[in-house]
Design an enzyme around this catalytic site. Structure first.
Site, PDB file in Angstrom:
ATOM      1  N   LYS A  53       4.269   8.129   7.947  1.00  0.00           N
ATOM      2  CA  LYS A  53       3.779   8.301   6.569  1.00  0.00           C
ATOM      3  C   LYS A  53       2.626   9.299   6.548  1.00  0.00           C
ATOM      4  CE  LYS A  53       5.443   3.739   5.338  1.00  0.00           C
ATOM      5  NZ  LYS A  53       5.221   2.325   5.070  1.00  0.00           N
ATOM      6  N   GLN A  97       0.464  -1.787   4.933  1.00  0.00           N
ATOM      7  CA  GLN A  97       1.681  -1.877   5.740  1.00  0.00           C
ATOM      8  C   GLN A  97       2.015  -3.352   5.995  1.00  0.00           C
ATOM      9  OE1 GLN A  97       3.615   0.714   6.555  1.00  0.00           O
ATOM     10  NE2 GLN A  97       5.081  -0.624   7.580  1.00  0.00           N
ATOM     11  N   ASP A 120       3.561   1.705  -3.351  1.00  0.00           N
ATOM     12  CA  ASP A 120       4.699   1.005  -2.744  1.00  0.00           C
ATOM     13  C   ASP A 120       5.550   0.311  -3.817  1.00  0.00           C
ATOM     14  OD1 ASP A 120       5.365   1.037  -0.054  1.00  0.00           O
ATOM     15  OD2 ASP A 120       3.767  -0.349   0.527  1.00  0.00           O
TER      16      ASP A 120
END
Ligand code: GUN
Length: 287
Positions: A53, A97, A120
């Site tokens: 990422k 995460q 997200d």
């Protein structure tokens, strides 16, 4: 029939080229899009995802900052960090995460992220908005799959779509997006009896179960579109999806390879969401 492959890597590269231009436009307006990535603990797979990422951010001219906390960090420490990132105007996207260590309440952490920075798309507000077809930030993997279908010219409305896997990250939001596009949607999961009786009816089959070889040729309708979201590392080190590539390739009309299919799109859509967030702040976006 031998399926044509859907090249997610090529599409991801094309999209990233336009994203670099958008990042440049932002910088001309005095803004640098910024993503903050929070990693708690030392799960090796998570570390690889985070690295990918951050690398994609760099490739697209998006600023990134990683915050790596030890596995014994308390929930309070994670919440304090998110409070600071929420208040930081240079941060347009916050990603925590997953998975988090078991002593940390995942929902409490995700719900603490400012909805306008939830790139997200995991916050309850964004999930709820998705149900109404109005999400602020669509979750990255299903968003990437949707774009793969669109750019390949695959019509979704009226089709039988079957999603295998009912995770919060992929299966459930994927099903909602397909429903929004007017597919007839079924969701299969670990308790589904006789998976094949569902998959054989799918015009569009999306597989996100995390089980190598789960879907074989005889389970697939002739001419189906098969999207393999699985990323599994075999004992010999090879990376494979959830679909038995060779046998399914003989039945499907379209098939995503692993690697090089959905994976590169997921990271690309994270950059898309971060850019969109920065563009909103900069007054460069209509949405
Ligand atoms: N862990 C596995 N996939 C994801 C993802 O898409 N986002 C986050 N934050 N964690 C993950």
């Amino acid at each position: 029939m031998t399926a044509q492959l859907i090249n997610g890597l090529a599409l991801a590269h094309r999209l990233r080229a336009t994203m670099r231009e958008r990042a440049e436009k932002l910088s001309q307006a005095g803004y640098r899009a910024g993503l903050a990535v929070v990693l708690v603990g030392d799960d090796p797979a998570s570390a690889v995802y985070v690295r990918n990422k951050l690398r994609a951010c760099e490739e697209c001219g998006v600023g990134s900052q990683s915050y790596i906390l030890p596995g014994y960090a308390t929930e309070g420490e994670v919440l304090d960090l998110i409070d600071r990132l929420n208040a930081d105007d240079s941060v347009h996207g916050i990603l925590v995460q997953l998975p988090l260590p078991p002593h940390i309440n995942v929902r409490r952490v995700i719900e603490s992220i400012d909805v306008c920075k939830d790139v997200d798309g995991f916050h309850l507000y964004n999930v709820g908005a998705l149900v109404l077809g109005q999400s602020v930030f669509p979750p990255c993997t299903p968003y990437g799959v949707q774009l793969l279908l669109e750019t390949t010219g695959i019509e979704v409305a009226g089709k039988n779509a079957v999603v295998v896997g009912a995770s919060n990250i992929v299966g459930k939001p994927m099903a909602l997006m397909l429903l929004q596009k007017e597919a007839t949607v079924s969701i299969c999961h670990v308790r589904t009896r006789d998976l094949a009786q569902f998959t054989i009816l799918a015009d569009i089959l999306i597989v996100a179960a995390g089980k190598p070889g789960l879907i074989t040729g005889p389970m697939v309708k002739q001419g189906a579109v098969v999207i393999d979201v699985g990323i599994n590392r075999l004992p010999n080190g090879n990376i494979v999806g959830d679909v038995d590539f060779e046998s399914v390739r003989e039945r499907a009309a379209w098939l995503t390879p692993v690697p090089g299919g959905v994976g590169p799109m997921t990271v690309t859509m994270l950059i898309e969401n971060t850019l969109r967030s920065a563009e909103r702040v900069a007054g460069l976006a209509v949405t």
